[in-house]
Write an enzyme that holds these catalytic residues in place. Structure first.
Site, PDB file in Angstrom:
ATOM      1  N   HIS A   1       3.879   7.113   3.890  1.00 24.62           N
ATOM      2  CA  HIS A   1       4.823   6.001   3.714  1.00 24.62           C
ATOM      3  C   HIS A   1       4.353   5.062   2.605  1.00 24.62           C
ATOM      4  CE1 HIS A   1       2.031   4.127   6.747  1.00 24.62           C
ATOM      5  NE2 HIS A   1       2.241   3.032   6.040  1.00 24.62           N
TER       6      HIS A   1
ATOM      7  N   GLU B   1       7.646   0.995   5.011  1.00 21.75           N
ATOM      8  CA  GLU B   1       7.123  -0.053   5.885  1.00 21.75           C
ATOM      9  C   GLU B   1       7.340  -1.373   5.163  1.00 21.75           C
ATOM     10  OE1 GLU B   1       2.845   0.175   6.380  1.00 21.75           O
ATOM     11  OE2 GLU B   1       2.860  -1.197   8.085  1.00 21.75           O
TER      12      GLU B   1
ATOM     13  N   HIS C   1       0.824  -1.217   0.000  1.00 16.90           N
ATOM     14  CA  HIS C   1       0.000   0.000   0.000  1.00 16.90           C
ATOM     15  C   HIS C   1       0.853   1.260   0.000  1.00 16.90           C
ATOM     16  CE1 HIS C   1       0.483  -0.879   4.397  1.00 16.90           C
ATOM     17  NE2 HIS C   1       0.616   0.439   4.502  1.00 16.90           N
TER      18      HIS C   1
HETATM   19 CO    CO Z   1       1.080   1.239   6.339  1.00 18.44          CO
END
Ligand code: CO
Length: 134
Positions: free
Chosen positions: A79, A130, A7
């Protein structure tokens, strides 16, 4: 090994409101609104055919994204999340190569019930990264 883009996260003051136009204008599928107290965020996901957009909203006084939203009152990209097949092996290899892992270095359970870690933006061209176990 670097896997799929899981994502892209956009931090905003109101995650539900931010996700709404993705449903109304793009016809995207929008998830339920889920509070993640351990991460200090409220999340809503828009599901795309090849990835997701994660809208995150500060939750609680110590939210790690509170300052970001303060500095970016209209929201902003916060992020990007990549999948890795083995998060411990990926972490150990990243550290070996000089990348900094944020926090205590122990994976936490993320929004999809899978272990996640965050990596220092200075080691990734200014982007907070991440990693999530796939
Ligand atoms: Co995230």
């Amino acid at each position: 090994m670097l896997g799929r883009l899981n994502h892209v996260a956009i931090a905003v003051a109101d995650a539900e409101k931010a996700a709404k136009i993705y449903r109304t204008a793009f016809g995207a599928e929008i998830s339920a609104t889920v509070p993640l107290p351990e991460h200090g965020v409220i999340t809503v996901f828009a599901t795309l055919p090849n990835t997701k957009i994660e809208f995150i909203q500060p939750l609680g006084a110590d939210s790690p994204i509170a300052k970001f939203v303060e500095r970016n009152p209209d929201g902003g990209i916060h992020h990007i999340c990549y999948e890795v097949p083995d998060i411990i092996a990926a972490r150990d290899n990243l550290i070996k190569e000089g990348a900094r892992v944020l926090g205590d270095g122990q994976p936490k359970i993320g929004a999809h019930g899978k272990p996640v870690l965050f990596l220092h933006p200075k080691d990734f061209s200014g982007a907070l990264v991440e990693i999530e176990q796939s």
